[in-house]
Design an enzyme around this catalytic site. Structure first.
Site, PDB file in Angstrom:
ATOM      1  N   LEU A  14      32.269  37.689   5.166  1.00  0.00           N
ATOM      2  CA  LEU A  14      32.673  39.022   5.598  1.00  0.00           C
ATOM      3  C   LEU A  14      33.320  39.785   4.449  1.00  0.00           C
ATOM      4  O   LEU A  14      34.191  39.245   3.762  1.00  0.00           O
ATOM      5  CB  LEU A  14      33.656  38.880   6.768  1.00  0.00           C
ATOM      6  CG  LEU A  14      33.527  39.888   7.902  1.00  0.00           C
ATOM      7  CD1 LEU A  14      32.082  40.019   8.364  1.00  0.00           C
ATOM      8  CD2 LEU A  14      34.410  39.483   9.072  1.00  0.00           C
ATOM      9  N   GLN A  64      22.777  37.008   9.641  1.00  0.00           N
ATOM     10  CA  GLN A  64      23.653  36.245  10.528  1.00  0.00           C
ATOM     11  C   GLN A  64      24.179  37.145  11.640  1.00  0.00           C
ATOM     12  O   GLN A  64      24.777  38.191  11.380  1.00  0.00           O
ATOM     13  CB  GLN A  64      24.846  35.607   9.813  1.00  0.00           C
ATOM     14  CG  GLN A  64      25.532  34.636  10.786  1.00  0.00           C
ATOM     15  CD  GLN A  64      26.814  34.022  10.283  1.00  0.00           C
ATOM     16  OE1 GLN A  64      27.752  34.730   9.949  1.00  0.00           O
ATOM     17  NE2 GLN A  64      26.867  32.689  10.253  1.00  0.00           N
ATOM     18  N   CYS A  94      32.748  30.921  13.003  1.00  0.00           N
ATOM     19  CA  CYS A  94      33.855  31.766  12.555  1.00  0.00           C
ATOM     20  C   CYS A  94      35.024  31.664  13.534  1.00  0.00           C
ATOM     21  O   CYS A  94      34.857  31.877  14.734  1.00  0.00           O
ATOM     22  CB  CYS A  94      33.400  33.217  12.441  1.00  0.00           C
ATOM     23  SG  CYS A  94      34.751  34.308  11.965  1.00  0.00           S
TER      24      CYS A  94
END
Length: 320
Positions: A14, A64, A94
């Site tokens: 990210l 993703q 995550c």
């Protein structure tokens, strides 16, 4: 649909692996599978920006997805295939709070039936591979038996799992701490491959050197590297020759930067800012004389209005 085995990939990160980063990484390695940052189904279906944009030079590239609504995921997978992505990956790893509130990421490890449904519905909509990135466990559910139960529920719909060899604590640890605090257990991932030899298993977590990459490849099918690939990108120039047996793409860091110039010009013409592109290259000269001055010069000048290739050329003057 089976995944094409890719022995090496760069993790979705990210705020890091955006399209500029991926374009730069592709200059350094032609064979590596590149991943987008995690994109939520909500952003793709209802967001104002184009969250599926990528450069065709990035292939092979995997999108993703973050989400837990099978229908929304299937819709996004279909859109991604239409846009030309090579693969879709579902994020089941995550651990951030933000992600749990949206009911996706690592908390889905506790909902294997839902993950199986998500993957099945995505795979129904596309011909490209759908894969799953997961942890070895969550919270107190961290036995090998728990991991196997999860895999067995999902494996009728995908044969490829990328396993981060740490469990995730869903509360009490930040995402950063979750990448560092829970201990690594590579042997558990090796055992998974041993017990399910028909599956494609890639390993992720704490991998930093070419020797480590080669070591893992003796036990599993693929290796995914995250922060090290980003902070020490020159490592990527060894991948094509040492992992894939191909010719290296670039032979000197300065040439890698200059190979980026046409892309920089094109992006600036479309309104991009130089610092947004160059921030991904800052670690390229780690260990070289002048690396600190190179980073400083770019940090001080690349954000200025009108900054272009000349700023980069100026920064390169510090490298010996």
């Amino acid at each position: 649909m089976n995944s094409t085995l890719n022995k090496f990939s760069i993790a979705p990160m990210l705020d890091w692996t955006d399209k500029h980063c991926r374009y730069f990484h592709r200059i350094l390695t032609k064979q590596t599978l590149l991943y987008t940052e995690m994109v939520t189904t909500g952003a793709i279906l209802f967001g104002k920006g184009d969250y599926l944009a990528f450069n065709h030079e990035e292939h092979p590239v995997c999108l993703q997805l973050g989400g837990s609504d099978p229908k929304a995921l299937a819709q996004c997978a279909k859109l991604a295939q239409e846009r030309g992505y090579d693969e879709i990956n579902l994020n089941v790893g995550c651990p951030s709070d933000r992600v749990q509130n949206g009911m996706f990421g690592a908390c889905l490890m506790g909902k294997a039936d839902l993950v199986a449904d998500c993957v099945a519905q995505m795979q129904d909509q596309v011909d490209i591979p759908v894969t799953v990135k997961t942890r070895i466990g969550i919270d107190d559910f961290d036995s090998y038996a728990f991991l196997c139960q999860f895999i067995e529920k999902v494996m009728p719909y995908t044969n490829t799992f990328i396993v981060h060899a740490r469990k995730a604590w869903l509360s009490g640890l930040s995402p950063k701490e979750n990448r560092e605090v829970p201990p690594l257990d590579y042997d558990r991932v090796y055992k998974l491959k041993q017990d399910y030899p028909h599956l494609t298993i890639a390993i992720n977590g704490g991998i930093k050197t070419m020797d480590e990459i080669k070591h893992h490849l003796q036990y599993v099918d693929g290796v995914m590297v995250g922060r090290e690939a980003y902070q020490n990108p020159w490592l990527l120039t060894e991948i094509d020759s040492k992992i894939f047996g191909e010719k290296p793409s670039v032979i000197a860091p300065i040439l890698a930067i200059r190979a980026l110039y046409p892309y920089i010009e094109q992006q600036l013409a479309q309104g991009a800012q130089l610092n947004h592109i160059m921030r991904h290259t800052l670690g390229l000269f780690n260990g070289c004389k002048g690396a600190r001055q190179w980073r400083r010069y770019l940090s001080e000048n690349a954000h200025k209005k009108g900054a272009g290739v000349d700023v980069v050329e100026q920064a390169l003057m510090f490298i010996e």
